[in-house]
Design a protein around this motif. Structure first.
Motif, PDB file in Angstrom:
ATOM      1  N   ARG A  62       0.785  -1.218   0.000  1.00  0.00           N
ATOM      2  CA  ARG A  62       0.000   0.000   0.000  1.00  0.00           C
ATOM      3  C   ARG A  62       0.825   1.281   0.000  1.00  0.00           C
ATOM      4  O   ARG A  62       0.261   2.332  -0.001  1.00  0.00           O
ATOM      5  CB  ARG A  62      -0.922   0.035   1.205  1.00  0.00           C
ATOM      6  CG  ARG A  62      -1.785  -1.191   1.352  1.00  0.00           C
ATOM      7  CD  ARG A  62      -3.146  -0.970   0.765  1.00  0.00           C
ATOM      8  NE  ARG A  62      -4.153  -1.759   1.392  1.00  0.00           N
ATOM      9  CZ  ARG A  62      -5.109  -2.352   0.727  1.00  0.00           C
ATOM     10  NH1 ARG A  62      -5.172  -2.267  -0.560  1.00  0.00           N
ATOM     11  NH2 ARG A  62      -6.021  -3.026   1.364  1.00  0.00           N
ATOM     12  N   GLY A  63       2.142   1.241   0.158  1.00  0.00           N
ATOM     13  CA  GLY A  63       2.766   2.430   0.592  1.00  0.00           C
ATOM     14  C   GLY A  63       3.927   3.096  -0.009  1.00  0.00           C
ATOM     15  O   GLY A  63       3.872   3.359  -1.134  1.00  0.00           O
ATOM     16  N   ALA A  64       5.209   3.260   0.350  1.00  0.00           N
ATOM     17  CA  ALA A  64       5.990   4.363   0.158  1.00  0.00           C
ATOM     18  C   ALA A  64       7.323   4.867   0.246  1.00  0.00           C
ATOM     19  O   ALA A  64       7.487   5.565  -0.522  1.00  0.00           O
ATOM     20  CB  ALA A  64       5.255   5.372   0.815  1.00  0.00           C
ATOM     21  N   LEU A  65       8.460   5.081   0.788  1.00  0.00           N
ATOM     22  CA  LEU A  65       9.642   5.804   0.377  1.00  0.00           C
ATOM     23  C   LEU A  65      10.911   5.704   1.184  1.00  0.00           C
ATOM     24  O   LEU A  65      10.971   4.998   2.133  1.00  0.00           O
ATOM     25  CB  LEU A  65       9.266   7.274   0.246  1.00  0.00           C
ATOM     26  CG  LEU A  65      10.384   8.251   0.214  1.00  0.00           C
ATOM     27  CD1 LEU A  65      11.421   7.957  -0.794  1.00  0.00           C
ATOM     28  CD2 LEU A  65       9.855   9.589   0.055  1.00  0.00           C
TER      29      LEU A  65
ATOM     30  N   ALA B 211      14.148   6.742  10.187  1.00  0.00           N
ATOM     31  CA  ALA B 211      13.555   7.832   9.418  1.00  0.00           C
ATOM     32  C   ALA B 211      12.740   7.190   8.292  1.00  0.00           C
ATOM     33  O   ALA B 211      13.283   6.784   7.288  1.00  0.00           O
ATOM     34  CB  ALA B 211      14.652   8.731   8.848  1.00  0.00           C
ATOM     35  N   ASP B 212      11.448   7.053   8.502  1.00  0.00           N
ATOM     36  CA  ASP B 212      10.614   6.304   7.567  1.00  0.00           C
ATOM     37  C   ASP B 212      10.163   7.162   6.403  1.00  0.00           C
ATOM     38  O   ASP B 212       9.978   8.370   6.538  1.00  0.00           O
ATOM     39  CB  ASP B 212       9.381   5.759   8.283  1.00  0.00           C
ATOM     40  CG  ASP B 212       9.723   4.615   9.213  1.00  0.00           C
ATOM     41  OD1 ASP B 212      10.120   3.564   8.705  1.00  0.00           O
ATOM     42  OD2 ASP B 212       9.613   4.785  10.432  1.00  0.00           O
ATOM     43  N   ARG B 213       9.954   6.509   5.275  1.00  0.00           N
ATOM     44  CA  ARG B 213       9.502   7.175   4.065  1.00  0.00           C
ATOM     45  C   ARG B 213       8.378   6.362   3.444  1.00  0.00           C
ATOM     46  O   ARG B 213       8.380   5.139   3.498  1.00  0.00           O
ATOM     47  CB  ARG B 213      10.644   7.277   3.043  1.00  0.00           C
ATOM     48  CG  ARG B 213      11.851   8.047   3.530  1.00  0.00           C
ATOM     49  CD  ARG B 213      11.490   9.524   3.689  1.00  0.00           C
ATOM     50  NE  ARG B 213      12.641  10.296   4.094  1.00  0.00           N
ATOM     51  CZ  ARG B 213      13.008  10.476   5.354  1.00  0.00           C
ATOM     52  NH1 ARG B 213      12.325   9.887   6.321  1.00  0.00           N
ATOM     53  NH2 ARG B 213      14.035  11.213   5.662  1.00  0.00           N
ATOM     54  N   VAL B 214       7.443   7.045   2.825  1.00  0.00           N
ATOM     55  CA  VAL B 214       6.425   6.388   2.018  1.00  0.00           C
ATOM     56  C   VAL B 214       6.712   6.753   0.567  1.00  0.00           C
ATOM     57  O   VAL B 214       6.716   7.926   0.206  1.00  0.00           O
ATOM     58  CB  VAL B 214       5.010   6.833   2.420  1.00  0.00           C
ATOM     59  CG1 VAL B 214       3.968   6.235   1.491  1.00  0.00           C
ATOM     60  CG2 VAL B 214       4.714   6.437   3.861  1.00  0.00           C
ATOM     61  N   VAL B 215       6.993   5.744  -0.256  1.00  0.00           N
ATOM     62  CA  VAL B 215       7.295   5.964  -1.663  1.00  0.00           C
ATOM     63  C   VAL B 215       6.058   5.610  -2.479  1.00  0.00           C
ATOM     64  O   VAL B 215       5.510   4.517  -2.326  1.00  0.00           O
ATOM     65  CB  VAL B 215       8.495   5.106  -2.117  1.00  0.00           C
ATOM     66  CG1 VAL B 215       8.884   5.418  -3.544  1.00  0.00           C
ATOM     67  CG2 VAL B 215       9.675   5.312  -1.187  1.00  0.00           C
ATOM     68  N   ILE B 216       5.645   6.527  -3.327  1.00  0.00           N
ATOM     69  CA  ILE B 216       4.430   6.372  -4.115  1.00  0.00           C
ATOM     70  C   ILE B 216       4.775   5.908  -5.527  1.00  0.00           C
ATOM     71  O   ILE B 216       5.706   6.424  -6.156  1.00  0.00           O
ATOM     72  CB  ILE B 216       3.665   7.707  -4.202  1.00  0.00           C
ATOM     73  CG1 ILE B 216       3.312   8.215  -2.803  1.00  0.00           C
ATOM     74  CG2 ILE B 216       2.416   7.565  -5.049  1.00  0.00           C
ATOM     75  CD1 ILE B 216       2.327   7.379  -2.045  1.00  0.00           C
ATOM     76  N   ASN B 217       4.039   4.916  -6.010  1.00  0.00           N
ATOM     77  CA  ASN B 217       4.123   4.500  -7.407  1.00  0.00           C
ATOM     78  C   ASN B 217       3.149   5.370  -8.202  1.00  0.00           C
ATOM     79  O   ASN B 217       1.937   5.183  -8.109  1.00  0.00           O
ATOM     80  CB  ASN B 217       3.753   3.023  -7.540  1.00  0.00           C
ATOM     81  CG  ASN B 217       3.816   2.522  -8.976  1.00  0.00           C
ATOM     82  OD1 ASN B 217       3.900   3.303  -9.917  1.00  0.00           O
ATOM     83  ND2 ASN B 217       3.761   1.209  -9.154  1.00  0.00           N
TER      84      ASN B 217
END
Length: 385
Positions: free
Chosen positions: A5-8, A220-226
């Motif tokens: 579902r998520g991100a980066l 340091a979390d990231r959400v990466v978007i497709n």
């Protein structure tokens, strides 16, 4: 921990000085020492200019652990060398700790001195700005980093700003309550940021990753978007995706290698769909179709069922949502949260996971694994109606 579902992965970091290893033995005339000092100065200037060059206004950076080869100057033509260093970056307000990128740096000496001719990732994924100039958009609870030639990052701000309070309502304020999202321009760039095979990530809307270099429990979390898969979703679907990934960020400190994926992915989906007003058949359409066709699971999903490209991955997520929804409805949201945090406790290191999960189910919910599975299977069968 990755999710569908998520991100980066990205950021920027404020450090004050260049960290250098002990000097190598000097070549005749002190040439090696001079070269290291000169390159260090060039990289210090480059670190100071990175926010402006990359579009990350307000970020700070430093190159550290510089290694410069010693030896005589190149014969015939300009002097060249290839150095290695770590680029540590931190975005104030979003990163507790710098994000660390190993870098390979090619330099050339011209009449004005050393200059960087090329810089690239040296193992692991690239940084977002390696793919092109970055533009940013910020909101009350989130910061979106996008590429200048990609979708407008401002479009993600309302989604991120809604996700953070929704997650806080379940998980509380133990996490910083700030979300950083990366938005590449294309699906191949999305895969590059994950250092993954693009074929395995087609259709994944987003992924949450822990940035390298941060201490355990404080990543340091990231959400990466497709951008391609995300762009095909409805507004509701986009909100579910980002809220799901925000849950992973908020629960990172309570999520360990021994946390079953049915639980970590289930609570993320449950949080995202909470208060949506959707019926179970709408939230779990693939599982509902299987049940109506007489194809029922016999056990909770295994970790392998969540692998990118796995057959039945949609059903695995839906089964996990249903399991966590069962806990929340039957025992209450507080006990769902308590069970999740208990499973992520330090005593899980080296323990038998199945036995430990059974024990914690009994301690927190008052029921063992066998009885919980029976209750869950009854919920699955009820989808037929």
């Amino acid at each position: 921990m990755l999710s569908r579902r998520g991100a980066l992965l990205l950021a920027a970091g404020g450090l004050a000085q260049l960290s250098l290893p002990p000097a190598a033995p000097a070549a005749p005339g002190g040439r090696a020492v001079d070269r290291r000092a000169e390159v260090a100065g060039v990289l210090a200037d480059r670190a100071r200019s990175l926010p402006a060059r990359s579009g990350l206004a307000g970020a700070e950076a430093v190159y550290r652990n510089l290694v410069v080869p010693s030896g005589p100057a190149s014969a015939g033509g300009p002097e060249r060398l290839t150095a290695s260093a770590e680029l540590a970056l931190r975005i104030a307000g979003y990163d507790e700790y710098p994000v660390v990128y190993p870098r390979r740096i090619e330099l050339v000496r011209d009449p004005g001195g050393w200059r960087v001719e090329r810089e690239e990732a040296a193992g692991g994924p690239p940084a977002l700005w390696d793919l092109g100039p970055v533009r940013t958009a910020s909101g009350a609870h989130c910061l979106v980093l996008g590429l200048a030639d990609g979708p407008d990052p401002a479009g993600l701000v309302p989604v991120g700003d809604r996700a953070v309070p929704a997650v806080n309502a379940v998980w509380g304020g133990a996490w910083p309550g700030r979300l950083l999202l990366e938005l590449p321009a294309t699906e191949p760039q999305f895969a590059r940021l994950l250092d993954a095979d693009p074929a395995g990530w087609t259709g994944m809307a987003a992924v949450t990753v822990a940035a390298p270099g941060a201490p355990r429990h404080t990543p340091a979390d990231r959400v990466v978007i497709n951008p391609e898969a995300f762009g095909r979703l409805s507004d509701f679907g986009r909100q579910v995706v980002v809220t799901h990934e925000t849950t992973h960020v908020a629960t990172r400190a309570d999520t360990r290698a021994w946390t079953p994926l049915w639980l970590s992915e289930g609570v993320a989906d449950w949080t995202a769909y909470r208060d949506s007003g959707r019926r179970p058949q709408q939230i779990a359409p693939e599982l509902t179709r299987d049940v109506q066709a007489g194809r029922l699971p016999t056990a909770l999903p295994a970790d392998a069922d969540f692998a990118a490209g796995a057959t039945g991955i949609a059903q695995a997520y839906e089964q996990s949502w249903l399991a966590c929804d069962l806990i929340a409805r039957r025992y209450g949201t507080e006990r769902l949260v308590a069970f999740y945090r208990a499973v992520g406790g330090d005593d899980g290191q080296g323990a038998d996971r199945e036995q430990r999960t059974d024990r914690l189910l009994r301690e927190v919910l008052g029921t063992g694994s066998a009885e919980f599975t029976r209750l869950w299977l009854a919920e699955v069968a009820a989808l037929k109606g």
